[in-house]
Design an enzyme around this catalytic site. Structure first.
Site, PDB file in Angstrom:
ATOM      1  N   HIS A 278       0.819  -1.216   0.000  1.00 33.49           N
ATOM      2  CA  HIS A 278       0.000   0.000   0.000  1.00 33.49           C
ATOM      3  C   HIS A 278       0.849   1.260   0.000  1.00 33.49           C
ATOM      4  O   HIS A 278       1.882   1.344   0.646  1.00 33.49           O
ATOM      5  CB  HIS A 278      -1.056   0.007   1.105  1.00 33.49           C
ATOM      6  CG  HIS A 278      -0.548   0.055   2.508  1.00 33.49           C
ATOM      7  ND1 HIS A 278      -0.226   1.233   3.134  1.00 33.49           N
ATOM      8  CD2 HIS A 278      -0.334  -0.926   3.413  1.00 33.49           C
ATOM      9  CE1 HIS A 278       0.157   0.963   4.388  1.00 33.49           C
ATOM     10  NE2 HIS A 278       0.111  -0.335   4.582  1.00 33.49           N
ATOM     11  N   ASP A 290       6.124   1.048   7.004  1.00 29.94           N
ATOM     12  CA  ASP A 290       4.700   0.816   6.726  1.00 29.94           C
ATOM     13  C   ASP A 290       4.163   1.892   5.801  1.00 29.94           C
ATOM     14  O   ASP A 290       3.760   2.943   6.257  1.00 29.94           O
ATOM     15  CB  ASP A 290       3.919   0.777   8.033  1.00 29.94           C
ATOM     16  CG  ASP A 290       2.474   0.338   7.835  1.00 29.94           C
ATOM     17  OD1 ASP A 290       2.138  -0.129   6.739  1.00 29.94           O
ATOM     18  OD2 ASP A 290       1.684   0.471   8.786  1.00 29.94           O
ATOM     19  N   GLU A 323      -4.913   2.040   2.584  1.00 28.40           N
ATOM     20  CA  GLU A 323      -5.085   0.818   3.365  1.00 28.40           C
ATOM     21  C   GLU A 323      -5.381   1.205   4.804  1.00 28.40           C
ATOM     22  O   GLU A 323      -6.230   0.627   5.462  1.00 28.40           O
ATOM     23  CB  GLU A 323      -3.815  -0.041   3.298  1.00 28.40           C
ATOM     24  CG  GLU A 323      -3.932  -1.389   4.019  1.00 28.40           C
ATOM     25  CD  GLU A 323      -3.560  -1.327   5.497  1.00 28.40           C
ATOM     26  OE1 GLU A 323      -3.926  -2.240   6.231  1.00 28.40           O
ATOM     27  OE2 GLU A 323      -2.898  -0.364   5.925  1.00 28.40           O
ATOM     28  N   GLU A 324      -4.645   2.207   5.302  1.00 26.83           N
ATOM     29  CA  GLU A 324      -4.636   2.490   6.739  1.00 26.83           C
ATOM     30  C   GLU A 324      -5.986   2.935   7.301  1.00 26.83           C
ATOM     31  O   GLU A 324      -6.339   2.599   8.416  1.00 26.83           O
ATOM     32  CB  GLU A 324      -3.587   3.566   7.061  1.00 26.83           C
ATOM     33  CG  GLU A 324      -2.146   3.174   6.760  1.00 26.83           C
ATOM     34  CD  GLU A 324      -1.626   2.078   7.668  1.00 26.83           C
ATOM     35  OE1 GLU A 324      -2.384   1.582   8.521  1.00 26.83           O
ATOM     36  OE2 GLU A 324      -0.444   1.709   7.508  1.00 26.83           O
ATOM     37  N   ASP A 351       3.407  -6.195   3.287  1.00 24.97           N
ATOM     38  CA  ASP A 351       2.963  -5.133   4.198  1.00 24.97           C
ATOM     39  C   ASP A 351       3.319  -5.459   5.643  1.00 24.97           C
ATOM     40  O   ASP A 351       2.526  -5.265   6.555  1.00 24.97           O
ATOM     41  CB  ASP A 351       1.452  -4.899   4.044  1.00 24.97           C
ATOM     42  CG  ASP A 351       0.948  -3.747   4.906  1.00 24.97           C
ATOM     43  OD1 ASP A 351       1.779  -2.891   5.306  1.00 24.97           O
ATOM     44  OD2 ASP A 351      -0.256  -3.696   5.194  1.00 24.97           O
ATOM     45  N   HIS A 421       3.421   2.893  12.823  1.00 22.80           N
ATOM     46  CA  HIS A 421       2.422   3.940  13.087  1.00 22.80           C
ATOM     47  C   HIS A 421       2.910   5.008  14.075  1.00 22.80           C
ATOM     48  O   HIS A 421       2.098   5.647  14.746  1.00 22.80           O
ATOM     49  CB  HIS A 421       1.100   3.345  13.604  1.00 22.80           C
ATOM     50  CG  HIS A 421       0.392   2.478  12.604  1.00 22.80           C
ATOM     51  ND1 HIS A 421      -0.859   1.950  12.834  1.00 22.80           N
ATOM     52  CD2 HIS A 421       0.759   2.048  11.370  1.00 22.80           C
ATOM     53  CE1 HIS A 421      -1.240   1.234  11.778  1.00 22.80           C
ATOM     54  NE2 HIS A 421      -0.270   1.266  10.880  1.00 22.80           N
TER      55      HIS A 421
HETATM   56 ZN   LIG Z   1       0.632  -1.300   6.328  1.00 21.20          ZN
END
Ligand SMILES: [Zn+2]
Length: 467
Positions: A278, A290, A323-324, A351, A421
């Site tokens: 993503h 990420d 995606e998130e 991912d 994140h």
């Molecule tokens: Zn991800």
């Protein structure tokens, strides 16, 4: 990079040859693709490019949360990066995404002792302006679910579940319901706000954001040291009061895109092996692990495949939008391509960061066991197959529901959730050697899936739902 990579790949081959399980695998009936797979390893070793791809994405675009200016820059970046990786027929497919904005945020313990708290609003949270209330603490979501309204109403719920390291990411799965559903459950009981201990395995003073399901109360994650402080204060028994201000708000919807490119198959061009990652990230870091790493793995794998004789089927790389914050890109792709779902012979997604590949799994129809055995003896040389079904990945989960066979090329996530994140998700967390190793395995597995005469066949209907 290249000499360490050569050692890794050599080691993998030696381990595979000395593995009695490997000896038990029956010889495949078809050409085992040895020259092509050797060429992938040689190309990656002599001129590795994966790290350069993620450096470009993180330095030249950086944070790219859905709907943000970075999101649009990332789509433009991907349109340039795909042809540079040997992909052809590069195009975008529009995806409407929610545009949520964090704004300024702060929190503090007001009494019995004053402390600043390091917080990050959860993605999708509503805002708060000087909200102040007493804290009520729960060990996990289960305990909160069983609580009485009387003990929760008018308070800020604090969910405090420690998360440990896990190579397979299972700890994330265990703890993440706190983040996804905590606010909705707390709101139903009359809470005025939610604080969670970050869903992370580190002890940095940085909170981990991430998506939450819609709820009418503000919700934020505390860094792990701040969660531990709050835990100690609440455990003393006297009331603890906290204040928080979150600038979080929704700015409506915005157009983003899935970016798609292909290495066209030489015999069955309408049959597809899909390799996804993503393109979006959260807003706090530069989205290196990420999922810049996954984008780099997918593009580097495409580059390696594109330098070989074309596979029989088409390799299609999809860099998914958003995606998130709601899986909009994955859902849009499955909807737009439902008509050709039966032509997708396999889907893979990168991912889970930049860690070393250690395991392979598959999920499909009657041909799955034979394909997996074949992959383990060639493309996935030296990595373990434990016989359990593949999970796929978030963006390709809507394809699972259409029966598209899945292959997991699983990466070690032992340190992934230290940075995931957070503002610490930056390029320096990526080891170029392990990133390239992952790209080699994704390229090799995708090439073999796209070239072998056999097919796994669709996932049986009873196994199409993931949780
Ligand atoms: Zn991800």
């Amino acid at each position: 990079v290249s000499s360490r990579l050569a050692i890794w790949l050599l080691l993998a081959a030696v381990v595979a040859c000395g593995n009695p399980q490997h000896a038990a695998v029956p010889a495949p009936a078809h050409d085992p693709l040895v020259p092509e797979l050797d060429a992938i390893r040689r190309l990656a070793t002599s001129a590795p490019r994966a790290f350069d791809v993620v450096r470009s994405l993180t330095d030249e675009v950086g944070a790219r949360s859905a709907g943000s200016p970075g999101d649009k820059l990332a789509v433009a970046w991907a349109r340039r990066a795909m042809p540079a990786s040997g992909l052809r027929d590069v195009r975008t497919e529009p995806v409407m995404v929610k545009h949520w904005v964090r704004g300024e945020e702060s929190a503090a313990v007001v009494s019995p002792f004053a402390h600043k708290l390091s917080v990050a609003a959860l993605g999708g949270s509503v805002g708060a302006r000087g909200l102040e209330a007493q804290v009520v603490m729960f060990d996990d979501l289960d305990a909160l679910t069983k609580a009485d309204t009387a003990g929760v109403a008018g308070k800020i719920v604090f969910l405090d579940t420690p998360m440990h390291r896990s190579r397979d990411g299972s700890e994330y799965g265990r703890v993440v319901p706190n983040r996804m559903r905590g606010a909705a459950v707390a709101a139903k009981l009359g809470a005025v706000g939610l604080l969670i201990r970050s869903v992370g395995s580190d002890h940095n003073r940085l909170p981990h954001t991430g998506m939450m399901r819609e709820a009418p109360i503000p919700a934020a994650a505390l860094s792990v040291p701040d969660a531990e402080l709050l835990h100690r204060l609440v455990a003393r028994g006297a009331p603890v009061r906290v204040t928080m201000t979150l600038g979080a708000h929704m700015e409506g919807t915005s157009e983003s895109a899935n970016v798609i490119g292909e290495v066209r198959g030489r015999e069955l061009p309408s049959d597809i092996v899909l390799l996804g990652a993503h393109l979006d990230s959260w807003d706090l870091g530069t989205g290196a692990i990420d999922d810049g790493a996954g984008c780099a793995i997918a593009l580097e794998a495409a580059r390696l495949v594109a330098e070989l004789p074309p596979p029989r089927r088409t390799l299609r790389v999809v860099l998914f939008a958003n995606e998130e914050h709601g899986l909009d890109g994955g859902k849009a792709y499955a909807k737009a391509h439902a008509g050709e779902a039966s032509h997708h012979v396999a889907a893979l997604e990168a991912d889970t960061g930049a860690g070393l590949v250690y395991r392979i799994r598959a999920l499909g129809g009657p041909g799955t066991a034979a394909i997996l055995a074949s992959l383990v003896s060639h493309a996935a040389l030296g990595i373990a197959a434990d016989g359990k079904p593949a999970w796929g990945g978030a963006d390709i989960s809507p394809l699972r529901e259409l029966g598209v066979p899945l292959v997991d090329v699983s990466q070690d996530t032992s340190d992934y959730f230290d940075f995931h994140h957070t503002a610490n998700d930056t390029l320096d967390k990526i080891d170029p050697t392990s990133l390239e190793q992952a790209a080699v395995y994704f390229a090799s597995v995708a090439y073999e899936l796209a070239t072998t005469p056999e097919e796994m066949g669709p996932i049986p209907p009873a196994e199409r739902r993931s949780d």
